[in-house]
Design a protein around this motif. Structure first.
Motif, PDB file in Angstrom:
ATOM      1  N   ASP A   1     -62.549 -43.602  18.601  1.00 30.57           N
ATOM      2  CA  ASP A   1     -62.083 -44.096  19.903  1.00 30.57           C
ATOM      3  C   ASP A   1     -60.621 -43.761  20.160  1.00 30.57           C
ATOM      4  O   ASP A   1     -60.201 -43.662  21.304  1.00 30.57           O
ATOM      5  CB  ASP A   1     -62.279 -45.606  20.011  1.00 30.57           C
ATOM      6  CG  ASP A   1     -63.749 -45.993  20.102  1.00 30.57           C
ATOM      7  OD1 ASP A   1     -64.584 -45.121  20.436  1.00 30.57           O
ATOM      8  OD2 ASP A   1     -64.056 -47.172  19.843  1.00 30.57           O
ATOM      9  N   ALA A   2     -59.832 -43.573  19.104  1.00 26.09           N
ATOM     10  CA  ALA A   2     -58.401 -43.263  19.242  1.00 26.09           C
ATOM     11  C   ALA A   2     -58.152 -41.773  19.380  1.00 26.09           C
ATOM     12  O   ALA A   2     -57.017 -41.350  19.568  1.00 26.09           O
ATOM     13  CB  ALA A   2     -57.626 -43.808  18.053  1.00 26.09           C
ATOM     14  N   GLU A   3     -59.218 -40.971  19.277  1.00 27.30           N
ATOM     15  CA  GLU A   3     -59.078 -39.524  19.320  1.00 27.30           C
ATOM     16  C   GLU A   3     -59.751 -38.931  20.553  1.00 27.30           C
ATOM     17  O   GLU A   3     -60.528 -39.591  21.235  1.00 27.30           O
ATOM     18  CB  GLU A   3     -59.733 -38.890  18.086  1.00 27.30           C
ATOM     19  CG  GLU A   3     -59.093 -39.254  16.780  1.00 27.30           C
ATOM     20  CD  GLU A   3     -59.823 -38.613  15.617  1.00 27.30           C
ATOM     21  OE1 GLU A   3     -59.131 -38.034  14.767  1.00 27.30           O
ATOM     22  OE2 GLU A   3     -61.064 -38.680  15.568  1.00 27.30           O
TER      23      GLU A   3
ATOM     24  N   VAL B   1     -53.705 -34.156  23.134  1.00 24.19           N
ATOM     25  CA  VAL B   1     -53.877 -34.733  21.805  1.00 24.19           C
ATOM     26  C   VAL B   1     -52.584 -34.553  21.019  1.00 24.19           C
ATOM     27  O   VAL B   1     -51.830 -33.615  21.251  1.00 24.19           O
ATOM     28  CB  VAL B   1     -55.049 -34.092  21.040  1.00 24.19           C
ATOM     29  CG1 VAL B   1     -56.366 -34.330  21.752  1.00 24.19           C
ATOM     30  CG2 VAL B   1     -54.845 -32.619  20.786  1.00 24.19           C
ATOM     31  N   GLU B   2     -52.370 -35.460  20.088  1.00 30.40           N
ATOM     32  CA  GLU B   2     -51.235 -35.364  19.173  1.00 30.40           C
ATOM     33  C   GLU B   2     -51.764 -34.973  17.806  1.00 30.40           C
ATOM     34  O   GLU B   2     -52.734 -35.558  17.312  1.00 30.40           O
ATOM     35  CB  GLU B   2     -50.499 -36.696  19.091  1.00 30.40           C
ATOM     36  CG  GLU B   2     -49.263 -36.642  18.219  1.00 30.40           C
ATOM     37  CD  GLU B   2     -48.495 -37.954  18.182  1.00 30.40           C
ATOM     38  OE1 GLU B   2     -47.370 -37.939  17.645  1.00 30.40           O
ATOM     39  OE2 GLU B   2     -49.000 -38.980  18.667  1.00 30.40           O
ATOM     40  N   VAL B   3     -51.125 -33.954  17.215  1.00 28.22           N
ATOM     41  CA  VAL B   3     -51.554 -33.415  15.924  1.00 28.22           C
ATOM     42  C   VAL B   3     -50.331 -33.356  15.008  1.00 28.22           C
ATOM     43  O   VAL B   3     -49.281 -32.847  15.405  1.00 28.22           O
ATOM     44  CB  VAL B   3     -52.144 -31.993  16.115  1.00 28.22           C
ATOM     45  CG1 VAL B   3     -52.532 -31.402  14.782  1.00 28.22           C
ATOM     46  CG2 VAL B   3     -53.327 -32.032  17.070  1.00 28.22           C
ATOM     47  N   PRO B   4     -50.444 -33.856  13.772  1.00 29.06           N
ATOM     48  CA  PRO B   4     -49.306 -33.774  12.847  1.00 29.06           C
ATOM     49  C   PRO B   4     -48.878 -32.321  12.610  1.00 29.06           C
ATOM     50  O   PRO B   4     -49.716 -31.418  12.551  1.00 29.06           O
ATOM     51  CB  PRO B   4     -49.853 -34.384  11.550  1.00 29.06           C
ATOM     52  CG  PRO B   4     -51.017 -35.207  11.970  1.00 29.06           C
ATOM     53  CD  PRO B   4     -51.599 -34.518  13.172  1.00 29.06           C
ATOM     54  N   LYS B   5     -47.576 -32.136  12.456  1.00 30.91           N
ATOM     55  CA  LYS B   5     -47.068 -30.782  12.200  1.00 30.91           C
ATOM     56  C   LYS B   5     -47.684 -30.186  10.939  1.00 30.91           C
ATOM     57  O   LYS B   5     -47.989 -28.999  10.899  1.00 30.91           O
ATOM     58  CB  LYS B   5     -45.536 -30.783  12.098  1.00 30.91           C
ATOM     59  CG  LYS B   5     -44.861 -30.905  13.441  1.00 30.91           C
ATOM     60  CD  LYS B   5     -43.373 -30.690  13.338  1.00 30.91           C
ATOM     61  CE  LYS B   5     -42.753 -30.736  14.736  1.00 30.91           C
ATOM     62  NZ  LYS B   5     -41.328 -30.409  14.718  1.00 30.91           N
TER      63      LYS B   5
ATOM     64  N   ILE C   1     -59.560 -28.384  19.832  1.00 33.46           N
ATOM     65  CA  ILE C   1     -58.617 -29.058  18.940  1.00 33.46           C
ATOM     66  C   ILE C   1     -58.822 -30.557  19.053  1.00 33.46           C
ATOM     67  O   ILE C   1     -58.870 -31.102  20.157  1.00 33.46           O
ATOM     68  CB  ILE C   1     -57.164 -28.670  19.281  1.00 33.46           C
ATOM     69  CG1 ILE C   1     -56.972 -27.171  19.029  1.00 33.46           C
ATOM     70  CG2 ILE C   1     -56.170 -29.507  18.475  1.00 33.46           C
ATOM     71  CD1 ILE C   1     -55.592 -26.654  19.322  1.00 33.46           C
ATOM     72  N   GLN C   2     -58.925 -31.217  17.890  1.00 34.08           N
ATOM     73  CA  GLN C   2     -59.126 -32.658  17.834  1.00 34.08           C
ATOM     74  C   GLN C   2     -57.852 -33.321  17.347  1.00 34.08           C
ATOM     75  O   GLN C   2     -57.191 -32.823  16.439  1.00 34.08           O
ATOM     76  CB  GLN C   2     -60.271 -32.981  16.874  1.00 34.08           C
ATOM     77  CG  GLN C   2     -60.606 -34.441  16.796  1.00 34.08           C
ATOM     78  CD  GLN C   2     -61.873 -34.681  15.979  1.00 34.08           C
ATOM     79  OE1 GLN C   2     -62.652 -33.763  15.742  1.00 34.08           O
ATOM     80  NE2 GLN C   2     -62.076 -35.910  15.559  1.00 34.08           N
ATOM     81  N   GLY C   3     -57.510 -34.445  17.961  1.00 31.16           N
ATOM     82  CA  GLY C   3     -56.329 -35.184  17.544  1.00 31.16           C
ATOM     83  C   GLY C   3     -56.291 -36.553  18.169  1.00 31.16           C
ATOM     84  O   GLY C   3     -57.211 -36.949  18.900  1.00 31.16           O
ATOM     85  N   GLN C   4     -55.218 -37.250  17.878  1.00 32.10           N
ATOM     86  CA  GLN C   4     -55.031 -38.581  18.439  1.00 32.10           C
ATOM     87  C   GLN C   4     -54.838 -38.478  19.950  1.00 32.10           C
ATOM     88  O   GLN C   4     -54.080 -37.626  20.425  1.00 32.10           O
ATOM     89  CB  GLN C   4     -53.813 -39.269  17.822  1.00 32.10           C
ATOM     90  CG  GLN C   4     -53.988 -39.616  16.362  1.00 32.10           C
ATOM     91  CD  GLN C   4     -55.063 -40.658  16.159  1.00 32.10           C
ATOM     92  OE1 GLN C   4     -55.033 -41.726  16.747  1.00 32.10           O
ATOM     93  NE2 GLN C   4     -56.036 -40.327  15.319  1.00 32.10           N
TER      94      GLN C   4
END
Length: 125
Positions: A46-48, A111-115, A88-91
């Protein structure tokens, strides 16, 4: 979250965009994925969420010091379309400050993705 613009793959009807954030992450703005076949193959919390972007958008990672070629198709890339575009999957980005720094058409989200996850995609980084 503060964003720094890295690049855009833009035409009059779309605007996939890549940003670096002050959270040691990247924000990837792309098209909302609605294809039921693709979504059925993914486990998205749900957060992604997931976005579709042209592969060439990730070349802008070089402007943040991640110079290399995307050859490892591992998460956050969760699917590659026949067109070559990446899913691309992310927050899901819900930070009001971040969202206020970008313009997103109705058919796009981000989406936010860690570096570190983006670095893992690149050969030569």
């Amino acid at each position: 979250m503060r964003l720094r613009f890295l690049g855009k793959d833009s035409t009059p009807s779309n605007s996939p965009t890549l940003y670096a954030s002050d959270n040691d992450s990247y924000v990837v703005q792309g098209w909302v994925v609605t294809d039921p076949g693709i979504l059925a193959r993914l486990q998205v919390s749900d957060a992604e969420t997931v976005v579709e972007v042209p592969a060439r958008l990730l070349s802008f990672l070089a402007l943040d010091g991640l110079d290399g070629e995307v050859t490892r198709l591992v998460p956050p890339i969760v699917h590659v379309l026949d067109s070559g575009n990446f899913i691309i999957q992310g927050q899901r980005v819900e930070d009001r400050e971040a969202l206020g720094q970008m313009t997103s058409p109705d058919d796009e989200t981000c989406v936010e993705v860690p570096k570190a996850a983006m670095r893992a995609l690149l050969v030569g980084a």
